[in-house]
Each structure stands twice: as C-alpha cells, then as structure tokens.
Design an enzyme around this catalytic site. Structure first.
Site, short mmCIF file in Angstrom:
data_model
loop_
_atom_site.label_atom_id
_atom_site.label_comp_id
_atom_site.label_asym_id
_atom_site.label_seq_id
_atom_site.Cartn_x
_atom_site.Cartn_y
_atom_site.Cartn_z
N PHE A 241 -8.01 13.45 -7.39
CA PHE A 241 -7.25 14.71 -7.36
C PHE A 241 -7.31 15.46 -8.69
O PHE A 241 -6.80 16.57 -8.81
CB PHE A 241 -5.77 14.44 -7.03
CG PHE A 241 -5.58 13.68 -5.74
CD1 PHE A 241 -6.23 14.07 -4.58
CD2 PHE A 241 -4.75 12.58 -5.68
CE1 PHE A 241 -6.07 13.38 -3.38
CE2 PHE A 241 -4.58 11.87 -4.49
CZ PHE A 241 -5.24 12.28 -3.35
N ASN B 274 -6.68 -3.26 -4.73
CA ASN B 274 -8.11 -3.30 -4.38
C ASN B 274 -8.48 -4.68 -3.83
O ASN B 274 -9.17 -4.80 -2.83
CB ASN B 274 -8.96 -3.00 -5.63
CG ASN B 274 -8.89 -1.53 -6.00
OD1 ASN B 274 -9.45 -0.69 -5.31
ND2 ASN B 274 -8.20 -1.22 -7.08
N TRP C 231 2.41 3.73 -10.01
CA TRP C 231 2.33 3.60 -11.48
C TRP C 231 2.96 4.81 -12.16
O TRP C 231 3.63 4.69 -13.18
CB TRP C 231 0.88 3.40 -11.88
CG TRP C 231 0.57 3.17 -13.35
CD1 TRP C 231 -0.49 3.68 -14.02
CD2 TRP C 231 1.27 2.35 -14.31
NE1 TRP C 231 -0.50 3.23 -15.33
CE2 TRP C 231 0.58 2.41 -15.54
CE3 TRP C 231 2.44 1.57 -14.24
CZ2 TRP C 231 1.00 1.74 -16.68
CZ3 TRP C 231 2.86 0.90 -15.40
CH2 TRP C 231 2.14 0.99 -16.59
N LYS D 150 -3.06 4.73 -3.04
CA LYS D 150 -4.51 4.95 -2.93
C LYS D 150 -5.30 3.85 -3.64
O LYS D 150 -4.93 3.43 -4.74
CB LYS D 150 -4.89 6.29 -3.59
CG LYS D 150 -4.19 7.50 -2.98
CD LYS D 150 -4.96 7.99 -1.78
CE LYS D 150 -4.26 9.15 -1.13
NZ LYS D 150 -4.36 9.17 0.31
N GLN E 148 -8.66 2.80 -5.70
CA GLN E 148 -9.61 3.49 -6.57
C GLN E 148 -10.98 2.79 -6.54
O GLN E 148 -12.00 3.39 -6.87
CB GLN E 148 -9.09 3.50 -8.01
CG GLN E 148 -7.70 4.11 -8.15
CD GLN E 148 -7.70 5.62 -8.14
OE1 GLN E 148 -7.80 6.27 -9.17
NE2 GLN E 148 -7.61 6.19 -6.96
N LYS F 262 -13.16 -2.25 -13.73
CA LYS F 262 -12.55 -3.50 -13.21
C LYS F 262 -12.16 -3.33 -11.74
O LYS F 262 -12.05 -4.32 -11.01
CB LYS F 262 -11.40 -3.97 -14.09
CG LYS F 262 -10.18 -3.06 -14.18
CD LYS F 262 -9.19 -3.21 -13.06
CE LYS F 262 -8.12 -2.14 -13.10
NZ LYS F 262 -7.25 -2.10 -11.92
N1 LIG Z 1 -0.18 1.09 -9.13
C1 LIG Z 1 -0.57 0.35 -10.14
O1 LIG Z 1 -0.21 -0.84 -10.24
C2 LIG Z 1 -1.41 0.96 -11.22
C3 LIG Z 1 -1.40 0.35 -12.48
C4 LIG Z 1 -2.18 0.88 -13.50
C5 LIG Z 1 -2.94 2.02 -13.28
N2 LIG Z 1 -2.92 2.60 -12.04
C6 LIG Z 1 -3.72 3.81 -11.89
O2 LIG Z 1 -2.84 4.94 -11.91
C7 LIG Z 1 -3.39 6.01 -11.14
C8 LIG Z 1 -2.33 6.50 -10.18
O3 LIG Z 1 -1.96 5.44 -9.34
P1 LIG Z 1 -0.51 5.29 -8.71
O4 LIG Z 1 -0.33 3.84 -8.41
O5 LIG Z 1 0.53 5.95 -9.56
O6 LIG Z 1 -0.62 6.16 -7.38
P2 LIG Z 1 -0.46 5.67 -5.86
O7 LIG Z 1 -1.74 5.11 -5.38
O8 LIG Z 1 0.75 4.81 -5.72
O9 LIG Z 1 -0.08 6.98 -5.08
C9 LIG Z 1 -0.96 8.02 -4.76
C10 LIG Z 1 -0.34 9.29 -5.25
O10 LIG Z 1 -1.19 10.37 -4.89
C11 LIG Z 1 -0.37 11.46 -4.42
N3 LIG Z 1 -1.19 12.34 -3.61
C12 LIG Z 1 -1.55 12.22 -2.31
N4 LIG Z 1 -2.30 13.28 -1.94
C13 LIG Z 1 -2.43 14.06 -3.04
C14 LIG Z 1 -3.12 15.27 -3.33
N5 LIG Z 1 -3.82 15.89 -2.39
N6 LIG Z 1 -3.05 15.79 -4.58
C15 LIG Z 1 -2.35 15.15 -5.55
N7 LIG Z 1 -1.69 14.00 -5.35
C16 LIG Z 1 -1.73 13.47 -4.12
C17 LIG Z 1 0.73 10.77 -3.69
O11 LIG Z 1 1.84 11.63 -3.54
C18 LIG Z 1 1.03 9.61 -4.62
O12 LIG Z 1 1.91 10.02 -5.63
C19 LIG Z 1 -4.65 5.43 -10.48
O13 LIG Z 1 -5.77 5.81 -11.22
C20 LIG Z 1 -4.47 3.93 -10.58
O14 LIG Z 1 -5.69 3.22 -10.66
C21 LIG Z 1 -2.16 2.10 -11.03
O1 LIG Z 2 -3.54 -2.41 -7.59
P1 LIG Z 2 -4.86 -1.99 -8.20
O2 LIG Z 2 -5.99 -2.82 -7.69
O3 LIG Z 2 -5.06 -0.51 -8.10
O4 LIG Z 2 -4.73 -2.35 -9.75
C1 LIG Z 2 -3.55 -1.99 -10.41
C2 LIG Z 2 -3.72 -1.91 -11.90
O5 LIG Z 2 -4.84 -1.17 -12.29
C3 LIG Z 2 -3.67 -3.25 -12.57
O6 LIG Z 2 -3.65 -3.08 -13.99
#
Ligand SMILES: NC(=O)c1ccc[n+]([C@@H]2O[C@H](COP(=O)([O-])OP(=O)(O)OC[C@H]3O[C@@H](n4cnc5c(N)ncnc54)[C@H](O)[C@@H]3O)[C@@H](O)[C@H]2O)c1
Ligand SMILES: O=P(O)(O)OC[C@H](O)CO
Length: 388
Positions: free
Chosen positions: A135, A308, A51, A336, A338, A243
C-alpha cells in the site's frame, strides 16, 4: 553485567514506574499547531494493523513520559466498517482498543485514530510508517507535498517494491517520494507478544544523523522493548524483508512434518541467502547487522511463530490446493502476509540480474507459492548449495 551496558545506546529515562506528566498539549486545530508547544515533536503513525497498533502503544507510553514529544499520537486508520455497522476509527477512539487488529489491548488514551490520511500527517514532524508494503506507493502519492518540511520518517515495514531499475526498499520509496530522511526499525517482533509486554529487542537502521536516530530510539524504547541502532539502513531493512521468504519455507517444512533438523537447515540456508543477496544488492551492508535483532533473531521468531509460517504450514497440509490468498483471508482476519509477495519480488530481481541459480531457496519458495512446484519441492534443490 547489567543489560543496559550490553546495548549500543542506553535506555531512555522512562520506566513504567515513572510518574506521568499531565497532558498539557493544546489540541491541534485545522489551522495548524499551537505556537507554545510547537518546539515539541509531534508523532503520527501511518498504519493501524497488528504491528501498527502495538507501535502506537509503545510510542504513546513514551510521549506521555518524555517532555520533548507532544502527548498526542495520531494514528491513521484505513477505515473499515465492523460487522456491527460501526466505524473502526470511532470504536478505537471510544474504547481505546483496535478491536479488529489488536483486541484486548489498550493503546493509551493519547492515541487518536484518524481516518483522514492527509489530516493525520499534516502537523507531524515524526512520521512512523507501518502498513503492508503493497500500500505504500499509493500512500506516498497521497501525502507528497502535504507534510511538514522538517518531517523525519521511520519505516517499520518489512517488504520492498520492484521497479524497472531494480529493487526499491520502502525506506527509499519514502525518501524519494516525500523528499525526507527515513530510518528503519526491524527486529524479532511478533506484535501480539510485545502487546503483552513480553521482553524483546529491535534494531534501528540509520544513515548519518545520530541525533535523529537517538530521537527514534527514545520514542520506541521501553523497559520491555529494547532498541539499539546500527548505521546500516539497507542491511536492517533487507533482513526484515527477506526473512519473510524464509518463513514461508519454514512453514512448508512444518506442514510436511519434516522435523526440526530440516527446519534448522532451511533457516541456515535462508540466512546465507539473505546475507548474500543483501550484499550483492548493497555492498555497504555489514556482516554484523545479521547478528542484531533484525537479523538472526527475527528469522528465528518468524520461522517459529509468525503469520507467514502459519499460512505456509496450512498451504503444505492442503497439498497446495488452497491458494495463499484464500488462506490469508480464512486465517488472518484482515491481517496481511508479506512473504508471498516478497518471494515474487525477489524472484523478479533474481531473474532480472541472472542470479536465480545462486538462490535456490528464494526461487523455490516463489515457484511453490504460485503452484509451479509442489510444497515437497522445498528441499529438492539443495543438492548443490552455492558457495558465495
Ligand atoms: N504483525 C506483526 O507481528 C509484525 C511485526 C513486525 C513487523 N510487521 C510488519 O509491519 C507491517 C504492517 O503489518 P501489520 O501487522 O501492522 O498489519 P496487518 O497485517 O495486521 O494489517 C493490515 C493492515 O492493512 C490495512 N489495509 C487494508 N487494505 C488497505 C489499503 N487498501 N490501504 C491501506 N491499508 C490497508 C488494514 O486496515 C490493516 O490495518 C508489515 O510490513 C509487517 O511485515 C508486522
Ligand atoms: O507474522 P509475520 O510472519 O508477518 O512476522 C511478524 C514479524 O515480522 C516478526 O518479527
């Protein structure tokens, strides 16, 4: 009715057909920002996962179009060595692609990956936090006192911390530890779909300052990513956080082949628990927030297509024999989950406040995740659904 008129705030003037300004920014030196361009806002993204990388793409397209922002978007990258021995930051800066977390998508030439957290944040007055929630405490400690005094923050992080005093939302953690205002942006936003520019919506939660909120809307809004805003930080953030626990339940139901009606029931019961817990924790949370993209829409998309759900489905198929940690490592290539840690955090809050019986879905999800109950227990405790 045109789509624009349905929105709380109008689209920004950028469109994919608008001509791009030339990059007139003077690069930042170690000494600080160039005075001729210092009135413009500088954006740094803290986080570069799936994201985080899509957020960089959205923002980078807008900073090129809008005069009030510097073109350059800095992105702090948790440095990793790729299997070929190269550093992730070097590959991002050479190829303009996050080959590990968002392969195949160009981020925009104005995105600069920076492995040095303190350096990445020092000149920015708009900080976008988008890392896994676990983190954030460490990140805040590292940058406290090292950011600009006029910095504003927004959190895209879906999760919370639990402290002795109770739950601490990530936006509050940022505000308290860094001494800055923090908005939130949540929504039905599966990153890979937005990376392909498929239409979606998002919700910004803000406190009082409309001017700041409008600036964040401008920074994120694109013709395919429609951002609206509500004055309800906690409501928006709790929707995004809770959620993920419901998504684990939905995945369990899928893994057990329980069908669509059961899954719909899980989503309905989950939404009720999300709303009830949010309002118990923060009475200011608004009912209407649950009808925004951050509410019911995010719940639906996550229960249909999120990570998830995917891992919980595999967990149930395995009869709980493989742990979520193992499944995360096998199935998500470094991304990762959540939901599992959030279920634990929610459970701690419920125990602490004596609310366990009020939230059978949230508490059952945690008991299943840690192996105290089998996956098929997911619907076992709904014979008596509480009336809030
Ligand atoms: N992926 C999605 O579709 C999505 C959509 C909306 C919101 N989110 C939310 O955005 C947030 C970030 O998710 P994401 O999808 O960008 O991440 P991700 O799950 O794709 O990646 C994990 C990240 O954590 C980093 N990481 C690993 N070890 C670490 C450490 N010790 N310290 C700091 N960083 C470290 C990795 O380099 C990587 O960039 C989360 O809260 C998630 O719920 C994700
Ligand atoms: O892939 P999830 O389950 O971490 O969900 C991604 C986003 O939060 C959807 O909006």
């Amino acid at each position: 009715m045109p789509l624009n008129s349905l929105l709380h705030f109008p689209l920004n003037p950028s469109s994919s057909s608008a001509p791009s300004r030339e990059n007139t920014n003077t690069p930042t030196t170690a000494g600080g920002v160039d005075e001729t361009t210092s009135a413009k806002s500088r954006v740094t993204i803290i986080g570069s996962g799936n994201w985080g990388s899509v957020a960089a793409k959205l923002i980078a397209s807008n900073t090129l179009e809008l005069n009030s922002f510097h073109d350059e978007v800095r992105m702090w990258v948790f440095e990793e060595i790729l299997p070929n021995g190269e550093k992730l930051t070097e590959v991002i800066n050479r190829t303009n692609e996050n080959v590990k977390y968002l392969p195949g998508i160009k981020l925009g030439r104005n995105v600069v990956a920076d492995p040095n957290l303190e350096n990445a944040v020092k000149d920015a007055n708009m900080l976008v936090f988008v890392t896994s929630h676990q983190f954030m405490e460490g990140i805040c400690k590292r940058i406290a006192g090292k950011i600009r005094e006029d910095a504003e923050a927004i959190s895209l992080i879906k999760g919370m911390e639990v402290k002795k005093e109770g739950p601490c939302m990530i936006s509050s953690l940022i505000s308290e530890q860094l001494g800055i205002n923090c908005c939130v942006l949540m929504g039905a936003n599966i990153a890979n779909e937005i990376a392909l520019e498929k239409f979606s919506e998002a919700t910004i939660g803000y406190r009082k300052d409309k001017e700041i909120m409008e600036k964040w809307v401008q920074l994120f809004n694109t013709p395919y990513f429609i951002v609206s805003a509500v004055q309800d930080v906690e409501g928006v953030e709790l929707c995004g956080t809770l959620k993920n626990v419901v998504a684990i339940a939905a995945g369990l139901v899928d893994g057990l082949d329980m069908g669509n009606n059961t899954k719909a029931a899980i989503m309905r019961i989950g939404l009720r628990e999300m709303k009830a817990l949010s309002k118990l924790l923060f009475p200011s949370v608004k009912d209407s927030t649950f009808f925004e993209s951050c509410g019911v829409a995010d719940l639906i998309t996550t229960c249909l297509g999120g990570r998830n759900r995917k891992c919980a489905k595999a967990f149930a198929r395995n009869g709980g024999k493989k742990s979520f940690d193992e499944l995360e490592a096998e199935m998500l290539q470094g991304q990762k989950l959540q939901g599992v840690s959030t279920a634990k955090e929610v459970y701690e809050v419920l125990c602490h406040r004596g609310w366990l019986e009020l939230f059978p879905l949230f508490s059952t999800v945690h008991e299943i995740c840690v192996g105290r109950l089998p996956p098929k227990a997911i619907t076992k405790y709904f014979d008596h659904i509480p009336k809030y």
